[in-house]
Write a protein that holds these residues in place. Sequence first.
Motif, PDB file in Angstrom:
ATOM      1  N   TRP A  59      39.949  55.933  17.503  1.00 48.18           N
ATOM      2  CA  TRP A  59      41.221  54.911  17.271  1.00 48.18           C
ATOM      3  C   TRP A  59      41.808  55.480  16.249  1.00 48.18           C
ATOM      4  CZ3 TRP A  59      44.640  52.261  19.766  1.00 48.18           C
ATOM      5  CH2 TRP A  59      44.514  51.830  20.988  1.00 48.18           C
ATOM      6  N   PRO A  60      41.139  55.528  14.883  1.00 49.01           N
ATOM      7  CA  PRO A  60      41.626  55.970  13.736  1.00 49.01           C
ATOM      8  C   PRO A  60      42.580  57.275  13.535  1.00 49.01           C
ATOM      9  CG  PRO A  60      39.679  54.873  13.161  1.00 49.01           C
ATOM     10  CD  PRO A  60      39.571  55.359  14.839  1.00 49.01           C
ATOM     11  N   VAL A  61      41.682  58.233  14.261  1.00 45.47           N
ATOM     12  CA  VAL A  61      42.391  59.518  14.406  1.00 45.47           C
ATOM     13  C   VAL A  61      43.203  59.573  15.335  1.00 45.47           C
ATOM     14  CG1 VAL A  61      41.795  62.149  15.189  1.00 45.47           C
ATOM     15  CG2 VAL A  61      40.090  60.690  14.038  1.00 45.47           C
ATOM     16  N   GLU A  62      43.274  59.038  16.376  1.00 36.53           N
ATOM     17  CA  GLU A  62      44.402  59.074  17.455  1.00 36.53           C
ATOM     18  C   GLU A  62      45.721  58.313  16.965  1.00 36.53           C
ATOM     19  OE1 GLU A  62      47.055  57.661  20.536  1.00 36.53           O
ATOM     20  OE2 GLU A  62      45.689  56.366  19.355  1.00 36.53           O
ATOM     21  N   VAL A  63      45.568  57.236  16.187  1.00 39.02           N
ATOM     22  CA  VAL A  63      46.783  56.478  15.653  1.00 39.02           C
ATOM     23  C   VAL A  63      47.442  57.559  14.462  1.00 39.02           C
ATOM     24  CG1 VAL A  63      47.647  54.670  14.405  1.00 39.02           C
ATOM     25  CG2 VAL A  63      46.020  54.262  16.205  1.00 39.02           C
ATOM     26  N   ALA A  64      46.594  58.261  13.757  1.00 42.57           N
ATOM     27  CA  ALA A  64      47.016  59.168  12.862  1.00 42.57           C
ATOM     28  C   ALA A  64      47.995  60.098  13.444  1.00 42.57           C
ATOM     29  CB  ALA A  64      46.003  59.727  11.939  1.00 42.57           C
ATOM     30  N   ASP A  65      47.421  60.605  14.717  1.00 42.65           N
ATOM     31  CA  ASP A  65      48.178  61.609  15.535  1.00 42.65           C
ATOM     32  C   ASP A  65      49.718  61.147  15.868  1.00 42.65           C
ATOM     33  OD1 ASP A  65      48.241  64.163  16.302  1.00 42.65           O
ATOM     34  OD2 ASP A  65      47.419  63.884  18.257  1.00 42.65           O
ATOM     35  N   LEU A  66      49.631  59.874  16.148  1.00 45.11           N
ATOM     36  CA  LEU A  66      50.873  59.129  16.708  1.00 45.11           C
ATOM     37  C   LEU A  66      51.874  59.240  15.479  1.00 45.11           C
ATOM     38  CD1 LEU A  66      49.742  55.860  18.549  1.00 45.11           C
ATOM     39  CD2 LEU A  66      50.267  58.217  19.688  1.00 45.11           C
ATOM     40  N   ALA A  67      51.472  58.773  14.060  1.00 48.18           N
ATOM     41  CA  ALA A  67      51.985  58.843  12.991  1.00 48.18           C
ATOM     42  C   ALA A  67      52.624  60.525  12.766  1.00 48.18           C
ATOM     43  CB  ALA A  67      51.330  58.278  11.952  1.00 48.18           C
ATOM     44  N   ARG A  68      51.717  61.392  12.928  1.00 43.78           N
ATOM     45  CA  ARG A  68      52.041  62.740  12.734  1.00 43.78           C
ATOM     46  C   ARG A  68      53.372  62.954  13.219  1.00 43.78           C
ATOM     47  NH1 ARG A  68      51.727  67.260  15.374  1.00 43.78           N
ATOM     48  NH2 ARG A  68      50.551  66.323  17.294  1.00 43.78           N
ATOM     49  N   THR A  69      53.623  62.776  14.783  1.00 48.78           N
ATOM     50  CA  THR A  69      54.739  62.998  15.525  1.00 48.78           C
ATOM     51  C   THR A  69      55.924  62.291  15.265  1.00 48.78           C
ATOM     52  OG1 THR A  69      54.356  61.501  17.397  1.00 48.78           O
ATOM     53  CG2 THR A  69      53.182  63.749  17.253  1.00 48.78           C
ATOM     54  N   ALA A  70      56.004  61.309  14.366  1.00 50.58           N
ATOM     55  CA  ALA A  70      57.003  60.495  14.095  1.00 50.58           C
ATOM     56  C   ALA A  70      57.727  61.018  12.904  1.00 50.58           C
ATOM     57  CB  ALA A  70      56.540  58.862  13.883  1.00 50.58           C
ATOM     58  N   ARG A  71      59.114  61.175  13.042  1.00 47.47           N
ATOM     59  CA  ARG A  71      59.916  61.488  11.625  1.00 47.47           C
ATOM     60  C   ARG A  71      59.884  60.743  10.399  1.00 47.47           C
ATOM     61  NH1 ARG A  71      64.228  58.921  10.851  1.00 47.47           N
ATOM     62  NH2 ARG A  71      65.347  57.507  12.223  1.00 47.47           N
ATOM     63  N   PRO A  72      59.987  61.150   9.379  1.00 46.27           N
ATOM     64  CA  PRO A  72      60.336  60.358   8.285  1.00 46.27           C
ATOM     65  C   PRO A  72      61.034  59.305   8.468  1.00 46.27           C
ATOM     66  CG  PRO A  72      59.934  62.667   7.502  1.00 46.27           C
ATOM     67  CD  PRO A  72      60.118  62.652   9.147  1.00 46.27           C
ATOM     68  N   GLY A  73      60.879  58.136   8.293  1.00 41.68           N
ATOM     69  CA  GLY A  73      61.984  56.992   8.750  1.00 41.68           C
ATOM     70  C   GLY A  73      61.804  56.453   9.951  1.00 41.68           C
ATOM     71  N   GLY A  74      60.910  57.056  11.082  1.00 45.90           N
ATOM     72  CA  GLY A  74      60.655  56.724  12.438  1.00 45.90           C
ATOM     73  C   GLY A  74      59.483  55.433  12.340  1.00 45.90           C
TER      74      GLY A  74
END
Length: 383
Positions: A237-252
């Motif tokens: 879970w921690p790694v997977e959520v970090a990957d979600l955050a990676r794909t979001a744009r700044p401000g997303g």
Amino acid sequence: MEGSGDNVRGQAFLDAFLGGRAGRTRIAYQIDIEDFARYIEESPATAVAKLLLGGDPVAGRRLALDYAVELVRAGRAPATVGRRLGTLRTLAREARRVGLVAEAPDIPTEEEAASAAADRGTAAHYLFPRHPAEIDRLDVQHYALREALDGNYRAPIESPRRILDVGCGTGQWGFDLCAEFPETHVVGLDLVPGKIDRPTRYSYVKGNILSGLPFRDGLFDFVHQRFLVVGIPLEYWPVEVADLARTARPGGWVELVEVRIQLEPAGPAIGRLLDLAKGMAQALGLDTTRVVADSIDRYLREAGLRSVERRDFDMPVGLWAGRVGELMATDLRAGFTRTCEVLHAHSRLPIEEGIELIQEASAEFERHHTLVRCAYAFGRKPL
């Protein structure tokens, strides 16, 4: 199938089957049958009885296919897989010939085993097996959540250009977002495609979350994921959520919606069904308590997101609670049905007991006013 009578018949059939072979052929058959018996953790006679004498050739085929997939995953040579399946096929053929069964299971081929192993490889951790009715169940779940949350999301998004729905299921959540935002392109990622009829601004991408998201950094204005506690092992879970955050744009924004594996208040039938589901989930490395649902806001913060907000909410189950309760009762009955079918296929639960438990659980939903404990959290990627 689990009665002593079937075991006695299984032993008599096995003795006659092996007794009619001599030398190396007998030894080879014996080795193959013992290996199959070890897989289902039974004696050879009981294993043969479960394969052939259950009165359900489809369940027997599923059992044989599950065994074959395990052989492939264990790295057994194709010749070994073929020989083991050939032995089961010979047993089935012989059982029909001598009149032991009117209809024997159709034992899968080596090619079917290899295909199923490849297909299941990415879905190995998902609690609910692929089933035609799974699309209906996920749609029912979607509409229940939409009504309970008074919308499809809680993050304060405004005119997003690109949205990612991870573990998109049928795709209905993304379809709704396409309708709400006419200029938005929605991407749904899952192991298997959902509905065939999709909006023109919706794209399906096949992908395994546990292998990393196949998108560049900062691509999406909004990243959404829900109810994947039944598909992502706890340690990921921690790694997977970090990957979600990676794909979001700044401000997303990134939003998670999760469920605790609890139903409260619960009667004995609900408790029994939950215990069965938790046993399956534990074997897959999934969260069987409330760790994930209790941690979603922490996962977002650890991924570097800001302005994180969280809310816990309850989903009622049963006609006593109106439309949402009716939808959730349908969702849970379907989920429990899938669980019981898997256990029955592995000869761990008589199908009659599963049906009775689900009927009793439905009555308990109404009697106890059962609730499903859920939570959502969202956070924003720093500019």
